[in-house]
Design an enzyme around this catalytic site. Structure first.
Site, PDB file in Angstrom:
ATOM      1  CE1 TYR A  58      -4.101   2.551   1.001  1.00 42.62           C
ATOM      2  CE2 TYR A  58      -2.089   3.185   2.726  1.00 42.62           C
ATOM      3  CZ  TYR A  58      -3.532   2.647   1.754  1.00 42.62           C
ATOM      4  OH  TYR A  58      -3.654   4.761   1.970  1.00 42.62           O
ATOM      5  CE  LYS A  86      -3.289   5.388  -1.070  1.00 41.67           C
ATOM      6  NZ  LYS A  86      -4.810   5.971  -1.867  1.00 41.67           N
ATOM      7  CB  VAL A  95      -2.333  10.316   9.664  1.00 44.59           C
ATOM      8  CG1 VAL A  95      -1.420  11.438   9.038  1.00 44.59           C
ATOM      9  CG2 VAL A  95      -4.124  11.831   9.893  1.00 44.59           C
ATOM     10  CG  LEU A  96      -6.093   6.086  12.865  1.00 38.96           C
ATOM     11  CD1 LEU A  96      -6.138   4.901  11.420  1.00 38.96           C
ATOM     12  CD2 LEU A  96      -5.956   6.214  14.444  1.00 38.96           C
ATOM     13  CB  SER A 136      -8.674   4.684   9.722  1.00 38.96           C
ATOM     14  OG  SER A 136     -10.201   4.400   9.390  1.00 38.96           O
TER      15      SER A 136
END
Length: 253
Positions: free
Chosen positions: A76, A80, A104-105, A118
């Site tokens: 992953y 990206k 982000v998360l 997440s």
């Protein structure tokens, strides 16, 4: 060297799909700006040694390191990085204004009837989901922190960058706070004692007391964006009920 299997199964489809969308935008002839959602994993792997590092959009994750060390979700990460770089190359060649939001998360309630990874990670110390907790720990190990954004702020930031004509093209980190697994555990134990969060379940020697690395959203803020959810209390405000509704968390009446 990226393994052939992982390249075929995960990396190439993501890069190809990104370019297909951009080609469609060029073909339409009416698209002024494209906002691409990426991930901060394209920025900060491997984590730097020591403390006090502040990373901005100029940093890129090291594909050779990621391929060799294979940290969590390594395919992953590579996808990206490569998708972003190919997208910028295509945008430059075809005169497209491209904005990439490095998220982000992401935590927060959504209309989705199933929880994404997440959400499960953010609730793992309440739900007892060991696999999701391992993901949360993996984020901290890879990033040198647990950077978090509320879903509403992420969506607001993308709309803001799409509609603000003066906002420059390029990458934007979208992270409202940086924390750690230990800090999240302490917060959850205090705010939701009914779930009997055991901080010791997060207590292994490699976990951080404080973030070693900070992902800076200064570029986004400088453009005029303001985060509405910038504390753990605000970020977790609606996700607890969301977790109950999805059956991830038990209901305590």
């Amino acid at each position: 060297m990226v393994t052939a299997g992982r390249q075929k199964e995960q990396i190439e489809p993501i890069v190809r799909a990104t370019l297909n969308v951009l080609r469609s935008c060029v073909k339409a002839g009416t698209v002024r700006r494209v906002v691409l959602t990426s991930a901060a994993s394209s920025i900060c792997i491997p984590p730097l040694e020591g403390d006090g590092h502040v990373l901005d959009e100029h940093y890129w994750s090291d594909v050779d390191y990621v391929t060799a060390e294979k940290p969590p979700a390594w395919g992953y990460v590579i996808s990206k990085v490569l998708a972003e770089k190919e997208a910028f190359r295509f945008a430059q060649d075809h005169g497209i204004s491209l904005v990439v939001v490095c998220s982000v998360l992401t935590v927060g309630a959504s209309p989705a009837p199933k929880a994404c990874a997440s959400i499960r990670a953010s609730l793992s110390m309440l739900s007892g989901d060991e696999a999701a907790l391992a993901m949360l720990k993996g984020i901290e190990k890879s990033f040198g922190a647990v950077p978090v954004i509320h879903l509403h702020d992420l969506c607001r930031a993308e709309v803001f960058l799409a509609e603000t004509a003066t906002a420059s093209s390029g990458r934007y980190i979208c992270s409202s706070i940086g924390t750690t697994v230990v800090e999240i555990a302490r917060f959850l134990a205090e705010q939701y004692p009914q779930y009997h969060v055991n901080i010791k379940q997060s207590g292994d020697d490699e976990l951080l007391e404080k973030p070693r690395v900070s992902l800076s959203s200064a570029k986004l803020v400088k453009e005029g964006f303001e985060f509405k959810y910038n504390t753990l209390d605000a970020i977790y405000g609606d996700v607890i009920e969301y977790g109950k509704a999805l059956g991830i968390l038990l209901r305590y009446w």
